[in-house]
Design a protein around this motif. Structure first.
Motif, PDB file in Angstrom:
ATOM      1  N   LEU A 194      -4.392  11.737  -2.565  1.00 49.91           N
ATOM      2  CA  LEU A 194      -3.546  11.502  -3.734  1.00 49.91           C
ATOM      3  C   LEU A 194      -2.575  12.642  -3.990  1.00 49.91           C
ATOM      4  CD1 LEU A 194      -3.260   9.196  -5.748  1.00 49.91           C
ATOM      5  CD2 LEU A 194      -4.775  10.423  -7.292  1.00 49.91           C
ATOM      6  N   VAL A 195      -2.993  13.875  -3.745  1.00 51.68           N
ATOM      7  CA  VAL A 195      -2.120  15.041  -3.954  1.00 51.68           C
ATOM      8  C   VAL A 195      -2.159  15.898  -2.698  1.00 51.68           C
ATOM      9  CG1 VAL A 195      -1.668  17.103  -5.307  1.00 51.68           C
ATOM     10  CG2 VAL A 195      -2.474  15.042  -6.446  1.00 51.68           C
ATOM     11  N   SER A 196      -0.999  16.145  -2.121  1.00 51.35           N
ATOM     12  CA  SER A 196      -0.890  17.031  -0.964  1.00 51.35           C
ATOM     13  C   SER A 196      -0.639  18.457  -1.451  1.00 51.35           C
ATOM     14  CB  SER A 196       0.254  16.579  -0.067  1.00 51.35           C
ATOM     15  OG  SER A 196       0.583  17.585   0.867  1.00 51.35           O
ATOM     16  N   PRO A 197      -1.485  19.418  -1.092  1.00 47.62           N
ATOM     17  CA  PRO A 197      -1.254  20.807  -1.530  1.00 47.62           C
ATOM     18  C   PRO A 197       0.112  21.340  -1.086  1.00 47.62           C
ATOM     19  CG  PRO A 197      -3.459  20.562  -0.614  1.00 47.62           C
ATOM     20  CD  PRO A 197      -2.743  19.279  -0.342  1.00 47.62           C
ATOM     21  N   PHE A 198       0.531  20.986   0.117  1.00 48.50           N
ATOM     22  CA  PHE A 198       1.836  21.433   0.618  1.00 48.50           C
ATOM     23  C   PHE A 198       2.970  20.911  -0.267  1.00 48.50           C
ATOM     24  CE2 PHE A 198       5.556  20.635   3.344  1.00 48.50           C
ATOM     25  CZ  PHE A 198       5.829  21.930   3.760  1.00 48.50           C
TER      26      PHE A 198
ATOM     27  N   LEU B  24       0.824  -1.205   0.000  1.00 42.71           N
ATOM     28  CA  LEU B  24       0.000   0.000   0.000  1.00 42.71           C
ATOM     29  C   LEU B  24       0.861   1.259   0.000  1.00 42.71           C
ATOM     30  CD1 LEU B  24      -2.792   1.383   0.302  1.00 42.71           C
ATOM     31  CD2 LEU B  24      -2.498   1.158   2.788  1.00 42.71           C
ATOM     32  N   THR B  25       1.922   1.266   0.793  1.00 45.62           N
ATOM     33  CA  THR B  25       2.793   2.442   0.874  1.00 45.62           C
ATOM     34  C   THR B  25       3.500   2.696  -0.447  1.00 45.62           C
ATOM     35  OG1 THR B  25       3.133   2.076   3.245  1.00 45.62           O
ATOM     36  CG2 THR B  25       4.742   3.465   2.101  1.00 45.62           C
ATOM     37  N   VAL B  26       4.021   1.638  -1.065  1.00 46.03           N
ATOM     38  CA  VAL B  26       4.717   1.792  -2.350  1.00 46.03           C
ATOM     39  C   VAL B  26       3.750   2.279  -3.426  1.00 46.03           C
ATOM     40  CG1 VAL B  26       5.941   0.562  -4.181  1.00 46.03           C
ATOM     41  CG2 VAL B  26       6.478   0.090  -1.790  1.00 46.03           C
ATOM     42  N   ALA B  27       2.575   1.656  -3.505  1.00 41.18           N
ATOM     43  CA  ALA B  27       1.603   2.052  -4.522  1.00 41.18           C
ATOM     44  C   ALA B  27       1.127   3.488  -4.316  1.00 41.18           C
ATOM     45  CB  ALA B  27       0.404   1.095  -4.498  1.00 41.18           C
ATOM     46  N   THR B  28       0.865   3.853  -3.073  1.00 38.84           N
ATOM     47  CA  THR B  28       0.418   5.217  -2.775  1.00 38.84           C
ATOM     48  C   THR B  28       1.491   6.232  -3.115  1.00 38.84           C
ATOM     49  OG1 THR B  28      -0.980   4.414  -0.962  1.00 38.84           O
ATOM     50  CG2 THR B  28      -0.424   6.744  -0.955  1.00 38.84           C
ATOM     51  N   THR B  29       2.726   5.948  -2.772  1.00 36.62           N
ATOM     52  CA  THR B  29       3.818   6.882  -3.049  1.00 36.62           C
ATOM     53  C   THR B  29       3.996   7.084  -4.547  1.00 36.62           C
ATOM     54  OG1 THR B  29       4.942   6.183  -1.026  1.00 36.62           O
ATOM     55  CG2 THR B  29       6.260   7.343  -2.667  1.00 36.62           C
ATOM     56  N   VAL B  30       3.967   5.999  -5.311  1.00 29.97           N
ATOM     57  CA  VAL B  30       4.132   6.107  -6.772  1.00 29.97           C
ATOM     58  C   VAL B  30       3.005   6.924  -7.392  1.00 29.97           C
ATOM     59  CG1 VAL B  30       4.150   4.798  -8.932  1.00 29.97           C
ATOM     60  CG2 VAL B  30       5.466   3.977  -6.964  1.00 29.97           C
ATOM     61  N   LEU B  31       1.762   6.627  -7.015  1.00 28.64           N
ATOM     62  CA  LEU B  31       0.617   7.349  -7.579  1.00 28.64           C
ATOM     63  C   LEU B  31       0.621   8.814  -7.143  1.00 28.64           C
ATOM     64  CD1 LEU B  31      -2.224   4.696  -7.213  1.00 28.64           C
ATOM     65  CD2 LEU B  31      -1.120   5.466  -9.317  1.00 28.64           C
ATOM     66  N   CYS B  32       0.938   9.064  -5.885  1.00 24.03           N
ATOM     67  CA  CYS B  32       0.970  10.445  -5.400  1.00 24.03           C
ATOM     68  C   CYS B  32       2.033  11.268  -6.132  1.00 24.03           C
ATOM     69  CB  CYS B  32       1.238  10.460  -3.888  1.00 24.03           C
ATOM     70  SG  CYS B  32      -0.158   9.938  -2.878  1.00 24.03           S
ATOM     71  N   MET B  33       3.205  10.703  -6.319  1.00 22.69           N
ATOM     72  CA  MET B  33       4.264  11.421  -7.030  1.00 22.69           C
ATOM     73  C   MET B  33       3.879  11.645  -8.490  1.00 22.69           C
ATOM     74  SD  MET B  33       6.471  12.288  -4.879  1.00 22.69           S
ATOM     75  CE  MET B  33       7.538  13.007  -6.121  1.00 22.69           C
TER      76      MET B  33
ATOM     77  N   ALA C 234      12.796  12.958  -4.186  1.00 26.59           N
ATOM     78  CA  ALA C 234      13.022  11.964  -3.125  1.00 26.59           C
ATOM     79  C   ALA C 234      12.448  12.443  -1.803  1.00 26.59           C
ATOM     80  CB  ALA C 234      14.518  11.687  -2.993  1.00 26.59           C
ATOM     81  N   THR C 235      12.562  13.740  -1.538  1.00 28.91           N
ATOM     82  CA  THR C 235      12.029  14.294  -0.289  1.00 28.91           C
ATOM     83  C   THR C 235      10.509  14.165  -0.232  1.00 28.91           C
ATOM     84  OG1 THR C 235      13.842  15.885  -0.194  1.00 28.91           O
ATOM     85  CG2 THR C 235      11.905  16.356   1.141  1.00 28.91           C
ATOM     86  N   LEU C 236       9.838  14.532  -1.307  1.00 25.23           N
ATOM     87  CA  LEU C 236       8.377  14.452  -1.336  1.00 25.23           C
ATOM     88  C   LEU C 236       7.911  12.997  -1.302  1.00 25.23           C
ATOM     89  CD1 LEU C 236       7.421  17.255  -3.889  1.00 25.23           C
ATOM     90  CD2 LEU C 236       7.705  17.385  -1.411  1.00 25.23           C
ATOM     91  N   ALA C 237       8.654  12.117  -1.974  1.00 26.58           N
ATOM     92  CA  ALA C 237       8.299  10.697  -1.922  1.00 26.58           C
ATOM     93  C   ALA C 237       8.393  10.179  -0.492  1.00 26.58           C
ATOM     94  CB  ALA C 237       9.216   9.896  -2.846  1.00 26.58           C
ATOM     95  N   LEU C 238       9.397  10.639   0.234  1.00 29.35           N
ATOM     96  CA  LEU C 238       9.535  10.246   1.636  1.00 29.35           C
ATOM     97  C   LEU C 238       8.385  10.787   2.468  1.00 29.35           C
ATOM     98  CD1 LEU C 238      11.316   8.767   3.662  1.00 29.35           C
ATOM     99  CD2 LEU C 238      12.549  10.905   4.034  1.00 29.35           C
ATOM    100  N   PHE C 239       7.977  12.031   2.217  1.00 35.89           N
ATOM    101  CA  PHE C 239       6.823  12.598   2.920  1.00 35.89           C
ATOM    102  C   PHE C 239       5.574  11.750   2.693  1.00 35.89           C
ATOM    103  CE2 PHE C 239       8.561  17.233   2.859  1.00 35.89           C
ATOM    104  CZ  PHE C 239       9.373  16.918   3.935  1.00 35.89           C
TER     105      PHE C 239
END
Length: 290
Positions: free
Chosen positions: A147-151, A79-88, A195-200
């Protein structure tokens, strides 16, 4: 007092303060590890501080032989990997066009994005929306709402704007499309902030439990943090961890709680050393160039 002596005193005071601050931050986690490795007698008598007393691995044996817990760990990783990829993917797709002055309505879009940082519909309207979209007990209820963080989007927009326009103009003269320019020029230059945003995104998803608490009823879709939250809140380890064939040893709830906390925390901590250099430089670039 000479300037060199003053600088040395300042360095000593600064290092001492940072060391104490790090110690205060690490002390709770060290205590949890000590509790997870201590005997029942030491835990119930309150003797455990930062060192294990009467070393005991039974809590970890019970956690690692719990099929439900292992299944939850695997599901949380996926779930974390899939969410990070889609969010980025969606964050980049939104940030790059918003850096272009030719985009009509760009100012309106930016205002709409900023408004969502201060105002939201609330938990109940969000739950009703997820229910009406038939996403209760669906993995999409844990991915789509955040899916998208405004920050994070604003940070990425600021970084994209800092890239010299001449690079993109040169690519356009050579006949490069916007997508090719993004993939070949913009993204390679943006690896630290990416990389920073992916970590967030990854840490946010790994530590999240409120959305799964509201939307997930199927035990097979329980993220690791939700199982941990239930254990800590209800203090009913055997029932709530849903042990499947594990050895049922008589262990104090505090020992199993602590072992589960370590079990849920260590995997995401392992990621930090690999991304630390990108994390530091990405945060600084996003702040200074923004």
């Amino acid at each position: 007092m000479s300037e060199r002596t003053s600088n040395r005193i300042f360095d000593i005071v600064n290092v001492t303060f940072i060391a104490l601050f790090v110690l205060f931050c690490l002390a709770p986690f060290i205590h949890v590890i000590a509790v997870s490795l201590s005997s029942t007698r030491a835990i119930t008598s309150g003797e455990v501080t930062i060192f294990p007393i009467e070393l005991n691995w039974k809590a970890y044996v019970q956690v690692f032989t719990d099929n439900a817990m292992i299944r939850s760990l695997i599901f949380t990783i996926i779930l974390t990997v899939a969410t990070t990829v889609l969010c980025m993917l969606f964050t980049v797709a939104a940030a790059y066009p918003l850096t272009k002055s030719k985009l009509k309505g760009r100012t309106m879009f930016m205002y709409l994005i900023i408004i969502t940082m201060f105002f939201s519909g609330g938990i109940i309207p969000e739950y009703l929306l997820i229910r009406d979209l038939h996403m209760i007990d669906s993995v999409w209820s844990l991915i789509l709402p955040g899916l998208v963080s405004p920050f994070n989007l604003i940070i990425l927009i600021s970084f994209f704007r800092s890239i010299p326009p001449s690079l993109e103009e040169s690519a356009e003269i050579d006949g490069s499309s916007h997508i090719r320019t993004l993939l070949k020029i913009v993204l390679p230059l943006s690896m630290p902030v990416m990389a920073t945003l992916a970590l967030f995104y990854a840490v946010g998803r790994w530590n999240g439990f409120q959305d799964s608490l509201m939307y997930i009823n199927n035990p097979d879709l329980y993220p690791l943090q939700l199982k941990l939250f239930q254990m800590v809140q209800n203090n009913m380890i055997t029932e709530l961890t849903n042990l499947e064939g594990a050895a049922r040893t008589k262990l104090p709830p505090e020992s199993l709680k602590a072992a589960t906390v370590v079990f849920a925390t260590v995997p995401i901590l392992v990621v930090y050393p690999w991304l630390q250099k990108y994390f530091v430089s990405g945060v600084m670039l996003g702040a200074v160039k923004g």
